[in-house]
Design a protein around this motif. Sequence first.
Motif, short mmCIF file in Angstrom:
data_model
loop_
_atom_site.label_atom_id
_atom_site.label_comp_id
_atom_site.label_asym_id
_atom_site.label_seq_id
_atom_site.Cartn_x
_atom_site.Cartn_y
_atom_site.Cartn_z
N THR A 46 0.85 -1.19 0.00
CA THR A 46 0.00 0.00 0.00
C THR A 46 0.88 1.23 0.00
OG1 THR A 46 -1.71 -1.20 1.20
CG2 THR A 46 -1.85 1.20 1.21
N LEU A 47 0.78 2.03 -1.06
CA LEU A 47 1.61 3.22 -1.23
C LEU A 47 0.73 4.45 -1.37
CD1 LEU A 47 4.03 1.94 -4.01
CD2 LEU A 47 4.54 2.12 -1.58
N SER A 48 1.21 5.56 -0.83
CA SER A 48 0.62 6.87 -1.09
C SER A 48 1.75 7.77 -1.55
CB SER A 48 -0.02 7.45 0.17
OG SER A 48 -1.14 6.71 0.55
N THR A 49 1.49 8.57 -2.58
CA THR A 49 2.50 9.49 -3.10
C THR A 49 1.96 10.91 -2.98
OG1 THR A 49 3.35 7.83 -4.60
CG2 THR A 49 3.87 10.12 -5.11
N THR A 80 6.90 9.39 -1.22
CA THR A 80 6.14 8.15 -1.31
C THR A 80 6.19 7.44 0.04
OG1 THR A 80 6.69 7.95 -3.64
CG2 THR A 80 5.91 5.95 -2.55
N VAL A 81 5.02 7.07 0.53
CA VAL A 81 4.89 6.43 1.83
C VAL A 81 4.35 5.03 1.62
CG1 VAL A 81 3.77 6.57 4.09
CG2 VAL A 81 4.43 8.67 2.90
N GLN A 82 5.03 4.03 2.19
CA GLN A 82 4.55 2.65 2.13
C GLN A 82 4.01 2.28 3.50
OE1 GLN A 82 7.32 -0.34 0.76
NE2 GLN A 82 6.04 -2.00 1.51
N TYR A 83 2.74 1.86 3.53
CA TYR A 83 2.08 1.49 4.79
C TYR A 83 2.17 -0.01 5.01
CZ TYR A 83 0.22 6.20 4.53
OH TYR A 83 0.11 7.56 4.45
N LYS A 90 0.53 2.74 9.97
CA LYS A 90 1.93 2.54 10.32
C LYS A 90 2.78 2.50 9.04
CE LYS A 90 5.17 -0.36 12.76
NZ LYS A 90 5.39 -1.61 13.45
N VAL A 91 3.78 3.36 8.99
CA VAL A 91 4.65 3.48 7.81
C VAL A 91 5.84 2.54 7.98
CG1 VAL A 91 6.09 5.05 6.46
CG2 VAL A 91 3.92 5.84 7.42
N VAL A 92 6.12 1.75 6.93
CA VAL A 92 7.26 0.83 6.96
C VAL A 92 8.41 1.30 6.09
CG1 VAL A 92 5.87 -1.19 7.56
CG2 VAL A 92 6.25 -0.65 5.16
N ARG A 93 8.16 2.27 5.21
CA ARG A 93 9.21 2.83 4.34
C ARG A 93 8.72 4.17 3.81
NH1 ARG A 93 13.53 0.93 1.53
NH2 ARG A 93 13.10 -1.17 2.24
#
Length: 193
Positions: A46-49, A80-83, A90-93
Amino acid sequence: MTAFRAAENESGVQTFSAALAADPSTESVPPVAGPPATALAKQEITLSTFTDLETAVRSSDLPVPVLNQPPDGMALQAVTVQYESPTSQKVVRLSAQYRHSKEWIKVDVVPNAKGKRSLSIPGTFTATQLFTVNGEQAIAVSFDLQASSGEAAAQHAVHFNAQTGNRSLYVVLTARGIRLDQLVEVSKQLTWR
């Protein structure tokens, strides 16, 4: 094959989930090590940019890296945020990309689960440099690009551990189109939001 699902959360931020489809040619062959291939095939990312720094800061539980003095003309292109999962906050990267023409810097941040990580950079190098960032040991390298000289390949990298508040982070800066000494200076001036 990767299938993407788009959704919009209650804050109006668009998120994308990618479900990795199994490769039919490898389903009958068991992996040498690790979990079964079918278990890996069901993993979602799951990514958000974000193109706006403020929105990225509000949407991440990790501090967002900011280049205080990027090289001339370079500006934030995206964060870019990877959940952890499609429903998790919770962000993992986290990655921040800065660009000007063909020059770019990418800052990747991953939380350290237990203590600090050892500094390890894979590859063949033409130059290395040891230095400190906020009292933490850092290593900078220039890659030997004879094998991969495409525009996407990084010329240089800097790795270090960072402490921001109560968070221990592993930080990797990669760059193309700038000098190694410029990347070292940029890493020393990195701040967090």
